[in-house]
Design a protein around this motif. Structure first.
Motif, PDB file in Angstrom:
ATOM      1  N   MET A 124       0.832  -1.205   0.000  1.00 35.72           N
ATOM      2  CA  MET A 124       0.000   0.000   0.000  1.00 35.72           C
ATOM      3  C   MET A 124       0.871   1.262   0.000  1.00 35.72           C
ATOM      4  O   MET A 124       0.555   2.236  -0.675  1.00 35.72           O
ATOM      5  CB  MET A 124      -0.956  -0.009   1.186  1.00 35.72           C
ATOM      6  CG  MET A 124      -2.060  -1.031   1.025  1.00 35.72           C
ATOM      7  SD  MET A 124      -3.214  -1.268   2.396  1.00 35.72           S
ATOM      8  CE  MET A 124      -3.078   0.106   3.432  1.00 35.72           C
ATOM      9  N   ALA A 125       1.963   1.233   0.739  1.00 42.40           N
ATOM     10  CA  ALA A 125       2.855   2.392   0.790  1.00 42.40           C
ATOM     11  C   ALA A 125       3.530   2.637  -0.559  1.00 42.40           C
ATOM     12  O   ALA A 125       3.766   3.787  -0.943  1.00 42.40           O
ATOM     13  CB  ALA A 125       3.918   2.200   1.872  1.00 42.40           C
ATOM     14  N   MET A 126       3.807   1.577  -1.292  1.00 45.41           N
ATOM     15  CA  MET A 126       4.474   1.709  -2.588  1.00 45.41           C
ATOM     16  C   MET A 126       3.514   2.151  -3.693  1.00 45.41           C
ATOM     17  O   MET A 126       3.947   2.603  -4.746  1.00 45.41           O
ATOM     18  CB  MET A 126       5.167   0.402  -2.972  1.00 45.41           C
ATOM     19  CG  MET A 126       6.341   0.057  -2.074  1.00 45.41           C
ATOM     20  SD  MET A 126       7.604   1.340  -2.010  1.00 45.41           S
ATOM     21  CE  MET A 126       8.185   1.327  -3.678  1.00 45.41           C
ATOM     22  N   LYS A 127       2.215   1.982  -3.476  1.00 44.93           N
ATOM     23  CA  LYS A 127       1.190   2.436  -4.435  1.00 44.93           C
ATOM     24  C   LYS A 127       1.419   1.900  -5.844  1.00 44.93           C
ATOM     25  O   LYS A 127       1.269   2.613  -6.832  1.00 44.93           O
ATOM     26  CB  LYS A 127       1.120   3.959  -4.447  1.00 44.93           C
ATOM     27  CG  LYS A 127       0.673   4.533  -3.128  1.00 44.93           C
ATOM     28  CD  LYS A 127       0.608   6.033  -3.163  1.00 44.93           C
ATOM     29  CE  LYS A 127       0.070   6.528  -1.851  1.00 44.93           C
ATOM     30  NZ  LYS A 127       0.889   7.398  -1.131  1.00 44.93           N
ATOM     31  N   ASN A 128       1.801   0.629  -5.913  1.00 41.50           N
ATOM     32  CA  ASN A 128       2.011  -0.022  -7.204  1.00 41.50           C
ATOM     33  C   ASN A 128       1.210  -1.316  -7.192  1.00 41.50           C
ATOM     34  O   ASN A 128       1.598  -2.280  -6.541  1.00 41.50           O
ATOM     35  CB  ASN A 128       3.495  -0.315  -7.409  1.00 41.50           C
ATOM     36  CG  ASN A 128       3.791  -1.049  -8.702  1.00 41.50           C
ATOM     37  OD1 ASN A 128       2.882  -1.471  -9.419  1.00 41.50           O
ATOM     38  ND2 ASN A 128       5.064  -1.206  -9.001  1.00 41.50           N
ATOM     39  N   PRO A 129       0.083  -1.379  -7.914  1.00 36.90           N
ATOM     40  CA  PRO A 129      -0.775  -2.563  -7.856  1.00 36.90           C
ATOM     41  C   PRO A 129      -0.123  -3.832  -8.406  1.00 36.90           C
ATOM     42  O   PRO A 129      -0.571  -4.932  -8.100  1.00 36.90           O
ATOM     43  CB  PRO A 129      -2.000  -2.168  -8.686  1.00 36.90           C
ATOM     44  CG  PRO A 129      -1.549  -1.037  -9.533  1.00 36.90           C
ATOM     45  CD  PRO A 129      -0.443  -0.357  -8.800  1.00 36.90           C
ATOM     46  N   LEU A 130       0.951  -3.696  -9.168  1.00 34.11           N
ATOM     47  CA  LEU A 130       1.613  -4.873  -9.729  1.00 34.11           C
ATOM     48  C   LEU A 130       2.748  -5.401  -8.837  1.00 34.11           C
ATOM     49  O   LEU A 130       3.248  -6.503  -9.057  1.00 34.11           O
ATOM     50  CB  LEU A 130       2.160  -4.551 -11.127  1.00 34.11           C
ATOM     51  CG  LEU A 130       1.109  -4.128 -12.153  1.00 34.11           C
ATOM     52  CD1 LEU A 130       1.777  -3.767 -13.460  1.00 34.11           C
ATOM     53  CD2 LEU A 130       0.060  -5.204 -12.336  1.00 34.11           C
ATOM     54  N   LEU A 131       3.145  -4.617  -7.855  1.00 34.88           N
ATOM     55  CA  LEU A 131       4.252  -5.021  -6.988  1.00 34.88           C
ATOM     56  C   LEU A 131       4.031  -6.364  -6.291  1.00 34.88           C
ATOM     57  O   LEU A 131       4.958  -7.174  -6.232  1.00 34.88           O
ATOM     58  CB  LEU A 131       4.547  -3.924  -5.958  1.00 34.88           C
ATOM     59  CG  LEU A 131       5.767  -4.140  -5.073  1.00 34.88           C
ATOM     60  CD1 LEU A 131       7.040  -4.234  -5.913  1.00 34.88           C
ATOM     61  CD2 LEU A 131       5.886  -3.004  -4.065  1.00 34.88           C
ATOM     62  N   PRO A 132       2.836  -6.666  -5.780  1.00 37.52           N
ATOM     63  CA  PRO A 132       2.652  -7.970  -5.134  1.00 37.52           C
ATOM     64  C   PRO A 132       2.965  -9.160  -6.052  1.00 37.52           C
ATOM     65  O   PRO A 132       3.411 -10.207  -5.576  1.00 37.52           O
ATOM     66  CB  PRO A 132       1.173  -7.970  -4.740  1.00 37.52           C
ATOM     67  CG  PRO A 132       0.817  -6.528  -4.617  1.00 37.52           C
ATOM     68  CD  PRO A 132       1.647  -5.824  -5.642  1.00 37.52           C
ATOM     69  N   LEU A 133       2.786  -8.976  -7.345  1.00 39.35           N
ATOM     70  CA  LEU A 133       3.084 -10.059  -8.281  1.00 39.35           C
ATOM     71  C   LEU A 133       4.572 -10.425  -8.279  1.00 39.35           C
ATOM     72  O   LEU A 133       4.925 -11.586  -8.476  1.00 39.35           O
ATOM     73  CB  LEU A 133       2.633  -9.690  -9.695  1.00 39.35           C
ATOM     74  CG  LEU A 133       1.131  -9.457  -9.865  1.00 39.35           C
ATOM     75  CD1 LEU A 133       0.833  -9.000 -11.273  1.00 39.35           C
ATOM     76  CD2 LEU A 133       0.345 -10.701  -9.505  1.00 39.35           C
ATOM     77  N   GLU A 134       5.434  -9.450  -8.020  1.00 43.44           N
ATOM     78  CA  GLU A 134       6.866  -9.708  -7.959  1.00 43.44           C
ATOM     79  C   GLU A 134       7.237 -10.613  -6.775  1.00 43.44           C
ATOM     80  O   GLU A 134       8.251 -11.294  -6.800  1.00 43.44           O
ATOM     81  CB  GLU A 134       7.649  -8.397  -7.831  1.00 43.44           C
ATOM     82  CG  GLU A 134       7.578  -7.517  -9.053  1.00 43.44           C
ATOM     83  CD  GLU A 134       8.330  -6.208  -8.850  1.00 43.44           C
ATOM     84  OE1 GLU A 134       9.309  -6.172  -8.056  1.00 43.44           O
ATOM     85  OE2 GLU A 134       7.930  -5.220  -9.484  1.00 43.44           O
ATOM     86  N   PHE A 135       6.405 -10.615  -5.749  1.00 49.00           N
ATOM     87  CA  PHE A 135       6.684 -11.381  -4.538  1.00 49.00           C
ATOM     88  C   PHE A 135       5.920 -12.706  -4.479  1.00 49.00           C
ATOM     89  O   PHE A 135       6.076 -13.463  -3.528  1.00 49.00           O
ATOM     90  CB  PHE A 135       6.340 -10.540  -3.297  1.00 49.00           C
ATOM     91  CG  PHE A 135       7.273  -9.396  -3.074  1.00 49.00           C
ATOM     92  CD1 PHE A 135       8.361  -9.534  -2.225  1.00 49.00           C
ATOM     93  CD2 PHE A 135       7.080  -8.185  -3.721  1.00 49.00           C
ATOM     94  CE1 PHE A 135       9.229  -8.479  -2.016  1.00 49.00           C
ATOM     95  CE2 PHE A 135       7.948  -7.128  -3.524  1.00 49.00           C
ATOM     96  CZ  PHE A 135       9.033  -7.277  -2.668  1.00 49.00           C
ATOM     97  N   THR A 136       5.108 -12.987  -5.478  1.00 44.42           N
ATOM     98  CA  THR A 136       4.269 -14.183  -5.456  1.00 44.42           C
ATOM     99  C   THR A 136       5.090 -15.461  -5.357  1.00 44.42           C
ATOM    100  O   THR A 136       4.801 -16.333  -4.534  1.00 44.42           O
ATOM    101  CB  THR A 136       3.352 -14.233  -6.699  1.00 44.42           C
ATOM    102  OG1 THR A 136       2.582 -13.037  -6.734  1.00 44.42           O
ATOM    103  CG2 THR A 136       2.439 -15.435  -6.660  1.00 44.42           C
ATOM    104  N   GLY A 137       6.130 -15.576  -6.170  1.00 43.40           N
ATOM    105  CA  GLY A 137       6.951 -16.793  -6.181  1.00 43.40           C
ATOM    106  C   GLY A 137       7.577 -17.088  -4.835  1.00 43.40           C
ATOM    107  O   GLY A 137       7.449 -18.197  -4.304  1.00 43.40           O
ATOM    108  N   ILE A 138       8.229 -16.101  -4.252  1.00 47.21           N
ATOM    109  CA  ILE A 138       8.873 -16.310  -2.954  1.00 47.21           C
ATOM    110  C   ILE A 138       7.840 -16.547  -1.865  1.00 47.21           C
ATOM    111  O   ILE A 138       8.041 -17.369  -0.968  1.00 47.21           O
ATOM    112  CB  ILE A 138       9.828 -15.139  -2.592  1.00 47.21           C
ATOM    113  CG1 ILE A 138      10.652 -15.451  -1.333  1.00 47.21           C
ATOM    114  CG2 ILE A 138       9.082 -13.853  -2.374  1.00 47.21           C
ATOM    115  CD1 ILE A 138      11.808 -16.326  -1.574  1.00 47.21           C
ATOM    116  N   GLY A 139       6.694 -15.852  -1.960  1.00 45.82           N
ATOM    117  CA  GLY A 139       5.633 -16.042  -0.974  1.00 45.82           C
ATOM    118  C   GLY A 139       5.097 -17.466  -0.989  1.00 45.82           C
ATOM    119  O   GLY A 139       4.897 -18.076   0.068  1.00 45.82           O
ATOM    120  N   LEU A 140       4.883 -18.006  -2.169  1.00 45.10           N
ATOM    121  CA  LEU A 140       4.388 -19.384  -2.276  1.00 45.10           C
ATOM    122  C   LEU A 140       5.408 -20.384  -1.750  1.00 45.10           C
ATOM    123  O   LEU A 140       5.045 -21.352  -1.067  1.00 45.10           O
ATOM    124  CB  LEU A 140       4.010 -19.699  -3.727  1.00 45.10           C
ATOM    125  CG  LEU A 140       2.787 -18.952  -4.261  1.00 45.10           C
ATOM    126  CD1 LEU A 140       2.620 -19.197  -5.761  1.00 45.10           C
ATOM    127  CD2 LEU A 140       1.535 -19.354  -3.494  1.00 45.10           C
TER     128      LEU A 140
END
Length: 175
Positions: A124-140
């Protein structure tokens, strides 16, 4: 306004020998050697200093401080530069500032970091809706190894650290 006056005083007797650069295990990754950074500090070239990644890559190993023939507090100077970049919210440190701020907000609320909340605050602080996609792999991968769990939002866990955080803010404001 970013100022390096205090840091300049700490480094006023630097003779530009280069021992700090030769001692630094991270110098290879820096865009300018520590010796050049100190020269920029002494010349009051704050824009060049804060456009550099040199002080951000300092791992505070103290090799430079231990080996400096003048006994200058070089590691302290690097830390002061990091603090100033953080407080001034310099553009090159937006990600780091948002990451750190989100982490500390989660700790303040719960007495520990709650990973799901922490990352949500960061995104939310970064205000980039695509940013979570960059972390999907490591999160999984982390979820698969049970290193992180999805946590539903809840009220604070009862660890009220507000007074402690307020005291730290007061101390930092005085410094």
């Amino acid at each position: 306004m970013i100022t390096t006056t205090h840091i300049k005083e700490l480094l006023s007797t630097c003779m530009q020998c280069g021992t700090c650069t030769a001692s630094c295990p991270n110098a290879f990754a820096m865009d300018m050697p520590p010796r050049k950074l100190w020269r920029l500090v002494l010349m009051d070239r704050t824009e060049d200093i804060f456009n550099s990644n040199t002080f951000a890559l300092c791992s505070t190993c103290y090799f430079c401080t231990l080996r400096c023939p003048r006994g200058l507090p070089l590691t302290r100077a690097m830390s002061l530069l990091k603090e100033q970049a953080f407080k001034a919210k310099t553009p090159g440190y937006k990600k780091g500032t948002a990451f750190y701020g989100s982490f500390m907000e989660s700790v303040r609320r719960h007495g520990r970091v709650r990973e799901t909340e922490f990352m949500t605050l960061y995104f939310m602080a970064m205000k980039n809706p695509l940013l979570p996609l960059e972390f999907t792999g490591i999160g999984l991968k982390l979820m698969k190894k049970n290193k992180v769990a999805i946590q539903l939002p809840s009220r604070a866990d009862g660890s009220n650290l507000d007074r402690l955080f307020q005291k730290v803010r007061e101390i930092e404001d005085r410094a």
